[in-house]
Design a protein around this motif. Structure first.
Motif, mmCIF file in Angstrom:
data_model
loop_
_atom_site.group_PDB
_atom_site.id
_atom_site.type_symbol
_atom_site.label_atom_id
_atom_site.label_comp_id
_atom_site.label_asym_id
_atom_site.label_seq_id
_atom_site.Cartn_x
_atom_site.Cartn_y
_atom_site.Cartn_z
ATOM 1 N N TYR A 4 0.827 -1.200 0.000
ATOM 2 C CA TYR A 4 0.000 0.000 0.000
ATOM 3 C C TYR A 4 0.869 1.261 0.000
ATOM 4 C CZ TYR A 4 -4.183 -2.762 1.061
ATOM 5 O OH TYR A 4 -5.229 -3.645 1.007
ATOM 6 N N GLY A 5 2.107 1.107 0.390
ATOM 7 C CA GLY A 5 2.980 2.277 0.413
ATOM 8 C C GLY A 5 2.536 3.340 1.389
ATOM 9 N N GLN A 6 1.994 2.907 2.530
ATOM 10 C CA GLN A 6 1.560 3.865 3.543
ATOM 11 C C GLN A 6 2.335 3.614 4.829
ATOM 12 O OE1 GLN A 6 -2.703 3.726 4.084
ATOM 13 N NE2 GLN A 6 -3.129 4.332 1.973
ATOM 14 N N TYR A 7 2.810 4.693 5.448
ATOM 15 C CA TYR A 7 3.518 4.572 6.711
ATOM 16 C C TYR A 7 2.486 4.548 7.841
ATOM 17 C CZ TYR A 7 7.058 5.202 10.289
ATOM 18 O OH TYR A 7 7.869 5.028 11.383
ATOM 19 N N CYS A 8 1.814 3.397 7.923
ATOM 20 C CA CYS A 8 0.742 3.185 8.896
ATOM 21 C C CYS A 8 0.791 1.720 9.271
ATOM 22 C CB CYS A 8 -0.611 3.524 8.276
ATOM 23 S SG CYS A 8 -2.012 2.702 9.063
ATOM 24 N N ALA A 9 0.678 1.427 10.561
ATOM 25 C CA ALA A 9 0.881 0.056 11.020
ATOM 26 C C ALA A 9 -0.136 -0.904 10.400
ATOM 27 C CB ALA A 9 0.807 -0.002 12.540
ATOM 28 N N LYS A 12 0.875 -1.636 6.905
ATOM 29 C CA LYS A 12 2.045 -2.520 6.905
ATOM 30 C C LYS A 12 1.631 -3.955 7.224
ATOM 31 C CE LYS A 12 5.568 0.408 6.334
ATOM 32 N NZ LYS A 12 6.458 0.279 5.152
ATOM 33 N N MET B 97 7.460 -0.900 11.390
ATOM 34 C CA MET B 97 7.428 0.560 11.240
ATOM 35 C C MET B 97 8.803 1.193 11.378
ATOM 36 S SD MET B 97 4.287 1.395 10.606
ATOM 37 C CE MET B 97 3.972 3.079 11.141
ATOM 38 N N GLU B 99 11.427 1.604 9.276
ATOM 39 C CA GLU B 99 11.829 2.503 8.201
ATOM 40 C C GLU B 99 10.614 3.072 7.480
ATOM 41 O OE1 GLU B 99 14.818 3.477 7.595
ATOM 42 O OE2 GLU B 99 15.634 2.196 9.188
ATOM 43 N N ARG B 100 10.591 4.360 7.327
ATOM 44 C CA ARG B 100 9.488 4.933 6.572
ATOM 45 C C ARG B 100 9.712 4.767 5.068
ATOM 46 N NH1 ARG B 100 7.483 11.179 5.893
ATOM 47 N NH2 ARG B 100 6.106 10.723 4.136
ATOM 48 N N ALA B 103 7.192 5.832 1.879
ATOM 49 C CA ALA B 103 5.770 5.556 2.076
ATOM 50 C C ALA B 103 5.008 6.843 2.392
ATOM 51 C CB ALA B 103 5.586 4.551 3.218
ATOM 52 N N ALA B 104 3.779 6.886 1.943
ATOM 53 C CA ALA B 104 2.933 8.057 2.190
ATOM 54 C C ALA B 104 2.603 8.164 3.676
ATOM 55 C CB ALA B 104 1.651 7.943 1.372
ATOM 56 N N TRP B 109 -2.816 9.505 11.019
ATOM 57 C CA TRP B 109 -2.428 8.126 11.339
ATOM 58 C C TRP B 109 -1.653 8.064 12.650
ATOM 59 C CZ3 TRP B 109 -0.388 6.916 5.752
ATOM 60 C CH2 TRP B 109 -1.471 6.932 4.876
ATOM 61 N N PRO B 167 7.869 12.197 10.661
ATOM 62 C CA PRO B 167 6.914 11.162 11.074
ATOM 63 C C PRO B 167 7.546 9.913 11.650
ATOM 64 C CG PRO B 167 6.245 12.092 8.979
ATOM 65 C CD PRO B 167 7.574 12.696 9.301
ATOM 66 N N ASP B 168 8.592 9.382 11.011
ATOM 67 C CA ASP B 168 9.131 8.111 11.513
ATOM 68 C C ASP B 168 9.818 8.282 12.859
ATOM 69 O OD1 ASP B 168 11.022 9.635 10.255
ATOM 70 O OD2 ASP B 168 12.176 7.948 9.508
ATOM 71 N N ALA B 171 6.942 8.839 15.418
ATOM 72 C CA ALA B 171 6.214 7.570 15.555
ATOM 73 C C ALA B 171 7.053 6.536 16.287
ATOM 74 C CB ALA B 171 5.816 7.041 14.180
ATOM 75 N N GLY B 172 8.343 6.509 16.020
ATOM 76 C CA GLY B 172 9.214 5.558 16.697
ATOM 77 C C GLY B 172 9.276 5.827 18.190
#
Lengths: 208, 208
Positions: A4-9, A12, B97, B99-100, B103-104, B109, B167-168, B171-172
DNA sequence: CCGGATCCGGGTTGATACTG
DNA sequence: CAGTATCAACCCGGATCCGG
């Protein structure tokens, strides 16, 4: 599967287990432990053999499963973690289990239903043994002991209650969707002290 | 979607929400409440417009969502029940999660990540306000109060800690995968008393 | 701009046949 | 038993178009 290419758990997670059949393969491995290819194929009626091979490859390279001795497939510790989301999905889908129709059934799936509803410990749960005989499968014993419920293979020595009948009736009764009377009208036979079944106390939302 | 034709709760669940994009649509509705078509499209980068329309039709006819006034889509009570499996999947996918990449990302989120990790009440949780400023999004305030954690829109009046960065990194740190030092090396700025963050106490497995 | 519908190329799935 | 090979049917993704 295409990512999906989304940085969302969640996205993923679906990148790994979102493909068709994938989560059902994990279900079989959760229920039965290490399985051979043919065991999986038999527990997944309707899957095409090439898809099963593809999915097993994908799951292994993702680190969800691993190959053990004698070519058996088993979940990795991380793969075992799919326990929670899978049983949560099963509980969510309870209302969809009303009608069996002509859907395929495997006796081991009954175990899945019992885990989804009675998972975890409840100190008020009564001790008892319920023998479950679903048509077309070998007998199993639902054992409630020390606050926990288990479903083990084989007939019970001295059951308090004996349940037998078609899958949808037994599943409806164990799943709490059918009253004892309604289950009987669907062909379920209840032997012994049926009222004791209420002592099983389904989970209210407390795990562990 | 083609039905699996299995009398198993998980298979029945996947018959309804197993299609590509479907669970991500539910994610957006859980996060943002009733949404218009365009809101959904924006929250689902990469979805094709025809697929979004198809999925919304399917979800409505399955009873997961319903159309409200002004053409907004919202979850039905049953659809809201997907909360548990969705957040369980999100927790399971935490290790993915790291590595970003490219990814969008959508700021909303982050809320999903906070819910997954801090959902539920913990009496030992310390009260505090953490302002979260993720690059490219409007500020939000993570409020811990009376044992519960919430993420609300807008800057905080007098935050105890201020987090800002990519974001990463954010989020991390919020997801517990990065130490404060590691997050800083990824570009996260931590203002105020960073040590207080430990008082947020992530969930251990107890819901409610 | 919103809320889709339509069309088309390519990738995925499903059924069956086949093989070491 | 444990898969691979093949091929038709279907689904997905991307682009374009359309009515309010």
């Amino acid at each position: 599967m295409r990512s999906y290419g989304q940085y969302c758990a969640l996205a993923k997670a679906l990148d790994v287990i979102g493909d068709r059949w994938t989560l059902l393969i994990v279900r079989e491995l959760l229920l039965r432990g290490a399985c051979r290819y043919t065991d999986l194929k038999n527990g997944l009626p309707g899957i095409a053999t090439n898809l099963l091979a593809d999915r097993l490859r994908d799951l292994e390279s993702a680190g969800v499963i691993e190959r053990r001795d004698e070519g058996r497939y088993a979940l990795t510790p991380w793969g075992e973690g799919l326990h929670e989301p899978i049983y949560a999905l099963g509980r969510w889908a309870g209302p969809l289990m009303q009608e069996r129709g002509d859907a395929a059934f495997r006796p081991q799936w009954l175990r899945h239903m019992v885990i989804a509803r009675f998972e975890g410990s409840d100190p008020q749960r009564r001790d008892m043994v319920v023998e479950v005989r679903v048509e077309g499968g070998e007998p199993a014993a639902l054992v409630s002991s020390a606050g926990r419920v288990h479903l083990v293979r084989g007939a019970a020595a001295s059951p308090d209650v004996v349940l037998s009948g078609p899958p949808d009736g037994v599943a409806g009764l164990l799943g709490g969707r059918l009253s004892i009377a309604a289950a009987k009208s669907r062909g379920v036979k209840v032997g012994g002290d049926a009222a004791r079944l209420a002592g099983l106390r389904p989970r209210t939302g407390l795990p562990a």
